[in-house]
Motif scaffolding. Sequence first.
Motif, PDB file in Angstrom:
ATOM      1  N   MET A 173     -22.972 -20.165  -7.720  1.00  0.00           N
ATOM      2  CA  MET A 173     -24.202 -20.297  -6.922  1.00  0.00           C
ATOM      3  C   MET A 173     -24.072 -21.418  -5.892  1.00  0.00           C
ATOM      4  O   MET A 173     -24.471 -21.269  -4.742  1.00  0.00           O
ATOM      5  CB  MET A 173     -25.403 -20.552  -7.847  1.00  0.00           C
ATOM      6  CG  MET A 173     -25.877 -19.300  -8.590  1.00  0.00           C
ATOM      7  SD  MET A 173     -27.415 -19.544  -9.509  1.00  0.00           S
ATOM      8  CE  MET A 173     -26.822 -20.421 -10.945  1.00  0.00           C
ATOM      9  N   ALA A 219     -21.862 -20.300  -3.075  1.00  0.00           N
ATOM     10  CA  ALA A 219     -22.572 -19.324  -2.223  1.00  0.00           C
ATOM     11  C   ALA A 219     -23.547 -20.036  -1.295  1.00  0.00           C
ATOM     12  O   ALA A 219     -23.644 -19.721  -0.104  1.00  0.00           O
ATOM     13  CB  ALA A 219     -23.310 -18.310  -3.100  1.00  0.00           C
ATOM     14  N   ILE A 220     -24.274 -21.028  -1.846  1.00  0.00           N
ATOM     15  CA  ILE A 220     -25.242 -21.785  -1.039  1.00  0.00           C
ATOM     16  C   ILE A 220     -24.541 -22.517   0.100  1.00  0.00           C
ATOM     17  O   ILE A 220     -24.962 -22.481   1.260  1.00  0.00           O
ATOM     18  CB  ILE A 220     -26.031 -22.775  -1.929  1.00  0.00           C
ATOM     19  CG1 ILE A 220     -26.945 -21.993  -2.884  1.00  0.00           C
ATOM     20  CG2 ILE A 220     -26.865 -23.730  -1.080  1.00  0.00           C
ATOM     21  CD1 ILE A 220     -27.487 -22.821  -4.041  1.00  0.00           C
ATOM     22  N   ILE A 259     -23.338 -20.046   2.764  1.00  0.00           N
ATOM     23  CA  ILE A 259     -24.446 -19.568   3.602  1.00  0.00           C
ATOM     24  C   ILE A 259     -24.875 -20.642   4.596  1.00  0.00           C
ATOM     25  O   ILE A 259     -25.037 -20.379   5.798  1.00  0.00           O
ATOM     26  CB  ILE A 259     -25.649 -19.159   2.707  1.00  0.00           C
ATOM     27  CG1 ILE A 259     -25.291 -17.938   1.852  1.00  0.00           C
ATOM     28  CG2 ILE A 259     -26.883 -18.861   3.558  1.00  0.00           C
ATOM     29  CD1 ILE A 259     -26.226 -17.709   0.675  1.00  0.00           C
ATOM     30  N   CYS A 263     -28.969 -16.036  -1.203  1.00  0.00           N
ATOM     31  CA  CYS A 263     -28.081 -16.375  -2.325  1.00  0.00           C
ATOM     32  C   CYS A 263     -28.102 -15.251  -3.369  1.00  0.00           C
ATOM     33  O   CYS A 263     -27.045 -14.836  -3.864  1.00  0.00           O
ATOM     34  CB  CYS A 263     -28.533 -17.695  -2.955  1.00  0.00           C
ATOM     35  SG  CYS A 263     -27.430 -18.275  -4.258  1.00  0.00           S
ATOM     36  N   GLN A 296     -26.085 -12.235  -2.162  1.00  0.00           N
ATOM     37  CA  GLN A 296     -24.626 -12.399  -2.170  1.00  0.00           C
ATOM     38  C   GLN A 296     -24.034 -12.348  -3.575  1.00  0.00           C
ATOM     39  O   GLN A 296     -22.885 -11.966  -3.756  1.00  0.00           O
ATOM     40  CB  GLN A 296     -24.249 -13.724  -1.494  1.00  0.00           C
ATOM     41  CG  GLN A 296     -24.409 -13.700   0.016  1.00  0.00           C
ATOM     42  CD  GLN A 296     -23.530 -14.706   0.724  1.00  0.00           C
ATOM     43  OE1 GLN A 296     -22.643 -15.322   0.126  1.00  0.00           O
ATOM     44  NE2 GLN A 296     -23.767 -14.901   2.004  1.00  0.00           N
ATOM     45  N   ILE A 314     -31.123 -21.297  -9.061  1.00  0.00           N
ATOM     46  CA  ILE A 314     -30.704 -21.504  -7.659  1.00  0.00           C
ATOM     47  C   ILE A 314     -31.308 -22.810  -7.134  1.00  0.00           C
ATOM     48  O   ILE A 314     -30.628 -23.603  -6.465  1.00  0.00           O
ATOM     49  CB  ILE A 314     -31.135 -20.315  -6.774  1.00  0.00           C
ATOM     50  CG1 ILE A 314     -30.444 -19.022  -7.242  1.00  0.00           C
ATOM     51  CG2 ILE A 314     -30.798 -20.577  -5.304  1.00  0.00           C
ATOM     52  CD1 ILE A 314     -30.922 -17.772  -6.515  1.00  0.00           C
TER      53      ILE A 314
END
Length: 772
Positions: free
Chosen positions: A709, A712-713, A716, A732, A735, A747
């Motif tokens: 996570m 991914a954050i 992005i 998030c 993805q 998240i």
Amino acid sequence: MSQTRTTTATSMPPVPNREDLDATWKYLEAGVSKIMSNLQEGMDMPTYMGVYTAVHNFCTSQKAVSNHSGVIGGAHRGAHLLGEDLYQNLITYLNSYLRELVAVSRTHADEALLTFYIREWDRYTIAAKYINHLFRYLNRHWVKREMDEGKKNIYDVYTLHLVQWRMTLFSEVHEKVMDAVLKMVEKQRHGETIEHSQIKSIVDSFVSLGLDEADPTKSTLDVYRFNFERPFLEATKAFYQAESKQFVAENSIVEYMKKAEIRLDEEEERVNMYLHQDITVPLKKTCNTALIADHSGILRDEFQVLLDNDRYDDMQRMYNLLSRIPDGLDPLRAKFEAHVRKAGLAAVAKVAVDADKLEPKVYVDALLEIHTQYQGLVKQAFKDEPEFTRSLDNACREFVNRNQVCKSGSNKSPELLAKYTDALLKKSATGAEENDLENTLTQIMTVFKYIEDKDVFQKFYSRMLARRLVHTSSSSDDAETSMISKLKEACGYEYTNKLQRMFQDMQISKDLNTGFKDFESGLMEPGDDKPVDATYSILGTGFWPLNPPNTDFTPPAEIAKAYERFQSFYNQKHSGRKLTWLWQLCKGEVKVNYPKGMKTPYTFQVSTYQMAILLLFNESDKNSYDDIVKATQLQADVLDPALGIFLKAKVLNMSPDGDKPGPGKMFSLNYDFKSKKIRVNLNIAVKSEQKQEVDDTHKTIEEDRKLLMQSAIVRIMKARKKMKHTQLVSECINQIRSRFVPKIPDIKKCIDILLEKEYLERLDDDELGYLA
């Protein structure tokens, strides 16, 4: 008019002088009458040529020139005027002829009227073709010139016949003709045999009368649509509304569906037999409304009954009917989805009496049974329609991830699926056929498709694969490769990358062992003891989901010599690499000679820890708990289960007696040990160890998810630079959802961690910014 049509054919008199226009028209009228009334008796060549010549003479007469003396081309103007006279005379004649027909038509009704209309239409149109041919000179010159000048209501002679029929006769009789047609059709709908060629002739006639007013050379379907199609559709609607209302009141819904199917097929056949193709779409719409849409409510209400009773044929019938109306199937899909979900939950509840003791195979089979059953229904009854397939998928996704077994979350399904796959891919006494195994793996992928937490499956599967590879317990390399290929196809290269690297490590290890055997034989001196027959697996730390031992361990001298030699060999090949021995995964076999009355030595299959304990009894028949701890350095949580297995199998005796091994206990060899098997497997996983491994796997999954996570954050935000908090959370989820469905609070925690680590910063208006 009727007298004219029954006169005996006589030869025509000579063509009159072209200057005598009245005589010329009378001559032409006699010829036209003969064609209109007695064409069946034929026309001789002199008559034919006489009429043709008279038309030519009429159109080229000089008589009309006198008023235009001295004007060049006056003759053409005269021809023009005389052409108009001829055209008007022909219209007057046709009107008179058709009015007589109208009078006669009033003496007929129903089928007799149709017979009369068709006979006169055929006679009239055939005659029109002949007259059109004889008046070619008029068409080529006067009619063409008038049309070129944009004059309205001027037609070639054949079209003029049709126009006059439409204006004079058709306008008077078409309603009665159509009533007769509709009576015949109703008779046929009631099962009577009719002369349907008559209706086809009527349809053709109505179509032929469609002329484009703007361009007479073109035809339209306006006459047919207004005078045939419209009343036909209205009558059809009224008939089926009345019939269906009565039938539904007196019969079951299933019987009504059969009746509606028959009626719809009949109407399609009716189009092919005698209707115009133009009516196909509106007729279908009319029938669908009266037979299906008007009764869609009661049809849909019956659907649940059919589902509950597995009435596949009747569901197919209902699908076929409701698919014909707009949005007819939507309520069925919703009911189907709810039904499948309920069936799936019930199937799981039936097998999940005790979730902790639930066999993976029983659980997966329960899921597959429901999917297979309703996939068959979608295929057979719903024609594999994508929307019904989507409803099936939605329902399966629900009961696979949220059922009685998965109360605490959806992790249990991927775990049990991984365990079932492990059991399939392990060597077994039964030895499943290769084709059967491949088919079962394909079925496993069906369940895998619906699992939301694919990362949980991956983690459990990779740990189990690691054990199968290390312990060489795979049933088949081909099956292992096939499963990895299926996972790669479903989730991509990254998902299976580490699994494939594990296979590569095992192949490299095989080559390494061959090299070590040669190295070891070169060290042997004459008279040396034969070394321990050992194989070694070199496993890359980054690819194998294995942890270092959780206990200290001093291996027995016999093993220590062998592994030191291997370490020396490996260091020569790969200097700078560090080997960490995973003793908890090592295993071996020891031959046993001590039991009394033994004919053949037993072979004990043991873990390396168990081997170290047993070898202590070569030096002494009895060893205390403390002696064993001192010699092996094993911690109690590893040593006690190992001793417990020996005690349970009666390999060792313990004194004083008690439930569990521990300090103060004395262990001795049991010389009365007996077993029906020559090879005795003592390397058995303890339940507490298995539970610990499951717990450790779940902890690893949680840690991996946090990292996934966070990455991914960062990815992005690096691309977007600035983003609203809610948008970041949504992106998030999008993805990551292919691996697992992240929870929003998790998240948010990851965002907070990244804010603390200064990867992100808070901006105004609930916006986050990326810090390079």
